[in-house]
Motif scaffolding. Sequence first.
Motif, mmCIF file in Angstrom:
data_model
loop_
_atom_site.group_PDB
_atom_site.id
_atom_site.type_symbol
_atom_site.label_atom_id
_atom_site.label_comp_id
_atom_site.label_asym_id
_atom_site.label_seq_id
_atom_site.Cartn_x
_atom_site.Cartn_y
_atom_site.Cartn_z
ATOM 1 N N GLN A 1 12.424 -4.768 -0.964
ATOM 2 C CA GLN A 1 12.225 -6.101 -0.398
ATOM 3 C C GLN A 1 11.870 -6.040 1.087
ATOM 4 O OE1 GLN A 1 11.965 -9.058 -2.127
ATOM 5 N NE2 GLN A 1 11.120 -9.637 -0.148
ATOM 6 N N ALA A 2 12.518 -5.163 1.820
ATOM 7 C CA ALA A 2 12.190 -4.998 3.241
ATOM 8 C C ALA A 2 10.731 -4.572 3.393
ATOM 9 C CB ALA A 2 13.118 -3.983 3.892
ATOM 10 N N LEU A 3 10.292 -3.719 2.501
ATOM 11 C CA LEU A 3 8.909 -3.260 2.522
ATOM 12 C C LEU A 3 7.961 -4.414 2.183
ATOM 13 C CD1 LEU A 3 7.401 -0.656 3.022
ATOM 14 C CD2 LEU A 3 7.655 -0.117 0.614
ATOM 15 N N ARG A 4 8.288 -5.182 1.150
ATOM 16 C CA ARG A 4 7.453 -6.335 0.784
ATOM 17 C C ARG A 4 7.385 -7.350 1.927
ATOM 18 N NH1 ARG A 4 9.237 -5.027 -4.427
ATOM 19 N NH2 ARG A 4 11.129 -6.254 -4.313
ATOM 20 N N ASP A 5 8.493 -7.507 2.643
ATOM 21 C CA ASP A 5 8.503 -8.410 3.799
ATOM 22 C C ASP A 5 7.504 -7.977 4.870
ATOM 23 O OD1 ASP A 5 10.484 -9.886 2.555
ATOM 24 O OD2 ASP A 5 12.117 -9.095 3.810
ATOM 25 N N HIS A 6 7.108 -6.712 4.832
ATOM 26 C CA HIS A 6 6.120 -6.177 5.779
ATOM 27 C C HIS A 6 4.756 -5.975 5.119
ATOM 28 C CE1 HIS A 6 9.543 -5.585 8.408
ATOM 29 N NE2 HIS A 6 8.667 -5.430 9.382
ATOM 30 N N GLY A 7 4.559 -6.574 3.942
ATOM 31 C CA GLY A 7 3.245 -6.610 3.323
ATOM 32 C C GLY A 7 2.852 -5.448 2.447
ATOM 33 N N LEU A 8 3.782 -4.566 2.110
ATOM 34 C CA LEU A 8 3.466 -3.433 1.238
ATOM 35 C C LEU A 8 4.487 -3.318 0.121
ATOM 36 C CD1 LEU A 8 2.566 -0.645 3.832
ATOM 37 C CD2 LEU A 8 0.987 -1.957 2.440
ATOM 38 N N ASP A 9 4.086 -2.642 -0.937
ATOM 39 C CA ASP A 9 4.975 -2.316 -2.049
ATOM 40 C C ASP A 9 5.274 -0.826 -2.009
ATOM 41 O OD1 ASP A 9 5.240 -4.841 -3.413
ATOM 42 O OD2 ASP A 9 3.127 -4.626 -3.980
ATOM 43 N N PRO A 10 6.353 -0.398 -2.676
ATOM 44 C CA PRO A 10 6.656 1.038 -2.694
ATOM 45 C C PRO A 10 5.478 1.902 -3.162
ATOM 46 C CG PRO A 10 8.529 -0.195 -3.516
ATOM 47 C CD PRO A 10 7.402 -1.187 -3.331
ATOM 48 N N GLU A 11 4.684 1.393 -4.098
ATOM 49 C CA GLU A 11 3.533 2.150 -4.589
ATOM 50 C C GLU A 11 2.507 2.392 -3.488
ATOM 51 O OE1 GLU A 11 4.472 -0.904 -6.100
ATOM 52 O OE2 GLU A 11 5.851 0.206 -7.392
ATOM 53 N N ASP A 12 2.400 1.447 -2.541
ATOM 54 C CA ASP A 12 1.450 1.607 -1.432
ATOM 55 C C ASP A 12 1.808 2.807 -0.567
ATOM 56 O OD1 ASP A 12 -0.019 -0.735 -2.117
ATOM 57 O OD2 ASP A 12 1.479 -1.961 -1.069
ATOM 58 N N LEU A 13 3.095 3.080 -0.418
ATOM 59 C CA LEU A 13 3.525 4.209 0.403
ATOM 60 C C LEU A 13 3.118 5.538 -0.212
ATOM 61 C CD1 LEU A 13 7.135 3.187 1.483
ATOM 62 C CD2 LEU A 13 4.956 2.672 2.600
ATOM 63 N N ALA A 14 3.099 5.578 -1.544
ATOM 64 C CA ALA A 14 2.818 6.823 -2.263
ATOM 65 C C ALA A 14 1.324 7.075 -2.460
ATOM 66 C CB ALA A 14 3.517 6.791 -3.625
ATOM 67 N N ALA A 15 0.468 6.141 -2.080
ATOM 68 C CA ALA A 15 -0.967 6.267 -2.350
ATOM 69 C C ALA A 15 -1.526 7.579 -1.803
ATOM 70 C CB ALA A 15 -1.714 5.077 -1.759
ATOM 71 N N ASP A 16 -2.176 8.324 -2.677
ATOM 72 C CA ASP A 16 -2.755 9.615 -2.295
ATOM 73 C C ASP A 16 -4.019 9.486 -1.451
ATOM 74 O OD1 ASP A 16 -0.834 11.155 -3.556
ATOM 75 O OD2 ASP A 16 -1.968 11.286 -5.435
ATOM 76 N N ASP A 17 -4.584 8.294 -1.382
ATOM 77 C CA ASP A 17 -5.865 8.130 -0.699
ATOM 78 C C ASP A 17 -5.728 7.751 0.772
ATOM 79 O OD1 ASP A 17 -4.955 5.525 -0.939
ATOM 80 O OD2 ASP A 17 -6.889 4.718 -1.589
ATOM 81 N N TRP A 18 -4.557 7.945 1.371
ATOM 82 C CA TRP A 18 -4.362 7.498 2.755
ATOM 83 C C TRP A 18 -5.327 8.183 3.719
ATOM 84 C CZ3 TRP A 18 -2.942 10.632 6.779
ATOM 85 C CH2 TRP A 18 -2.352 11.865 6.461
ATOM 86 N N ARG A 19 -5.650 9.452 3.482
ATOM 87 C CA ARG A 19 -6.591 10.144 4.377
ATOM 88 C C ARG A 19 -7.999 9.559 4.254
ATOM 89 N NH1 ARG A 19 -3.308 14.296 2.505
ATOM 90 N NH2 ARG A 19 -2.249 15.473 4.126
ATOM 91 N N ILE A 20 -8.390 9.231 3.035
ATOM 92 C CA ILE A 20 -9.698 8.614 2.803
ATOM 93 C C ILE A 20 -9.750 7.242 3.472
ATOM 94 C CG2 ILE A 20 -11.239 7.663 1.028
ATOM 95 C CD1 ILE A 20 -10.119 9.923 -0.821
ATOM 96 N N ARG A 21 -8.685 6.464 3.297
ATOM 97 C CA ARG A 21 -8.626 5.128 3.919
ATOM 98 C C ARG A 21 -8.662 5.237 5.442
ATOM 99 N NH1 ARG A 21 -6.274 1.179 0.583
ATOM 100 N NH2 ARG A 21 -7.001 -0.271 2.161
ATOM 101 N N ARG B 1 -10.138 7.593 7.159
ATOM 102 C CA ARG B 1 -11.499 7.959 7.528
ATOM 103 C C ARG B 1 -12.460 6.781 7.361
ATOM 104 N NH1 ARG B 1 -11.833 12.227 4.535
ATOM 105 N NH2 ARG B 1 -12.832 11.221 2.790
ATOM 106 N N GLU B 2 -12.335 6.052 6.243
ATOM 107 C CA GLU B 2 -13.281 4.978 5.956
ATOM 108 C C GLU B 2 -12.964 3.673 6.688
ATOM 109 O OE1 GLU B 2 -13.418 4.654 1.704
ATOM 110 O OE2 GLU B 2 -14.543 6.528 1.491
ATOM 111 N N ASP B 3 -11.674 3.349 6.822
ATOM 112 C CA ASP B 3 -11.270 2.059 7.403
ATOM 113 C C ASP B 3 -10.732 2.181 8.825
ATOM 114 O OD1 ASP B 3 -11.874 1.120 4.845
ATOM 115 O OD2 ASP B 3 -9.781 1.101 4.206
ATOM 116 N N GLY B 4 -10.638 3.404 9.334
ATOM 117 C CA GLY B 4 -10.073 3.603 10.667
ATOM 118 C C GLY B 4 -8.582 3.873 10.631
#
Length: 160
Positions: free
Chosen positions: A81-101, A103-106
């Motif tokens: 819930q604390a995470l959702r209050d900051h706009g993310l879900d637990p699955e977002d933390l585990a995303a393997d594409d963070w390096r790609i994001r 590079r692509e999104d800054g």
Amino acid sequence: MHYRGLLYRALNPVWAREPLSGEGARRFGGRFNPKGTPALYTALSIMTAIREANQIGTLQPTTLVAYHADLTPIFDATEAQALRDHGLDPEDLAADDWRIRMREDGKAPTQRLAERLIREGYAGMQVRSFAKGATAADLNMVLWTWADGLTFVDDEGRLA
């Protein structure tokens, strides 16, 4: 939350003489810090620290260090819930594409979360490890501010 206890890092020997620098994370960025923001990626257990430092391939040379920590405030990203209050879900933390994001999104969404938490005055974040073989019980502590709450353990001056 307030964290008091030991923390561990498994360092590349290149950085072992500067165990409090956060320089590598500042230079390259990490899952929870954008480029230009220093960070110390620590773990609450020795095995988690080793898993984190050796995520690709076979075990490489590693220097294991410990810290006495007394840190506050720490954001607890294991609380959904604390995470959702900051706009993310637990699955977002585990995303393997963070390096790609990054590079692509800054910046990756997890790096934007870190920036928000830093602005809110958090010294760091407790988060589960996403290293290969880690379970929900394997926890990390990512620190953005540590000068007053972290003491490197080297009683015998081995890294001096």
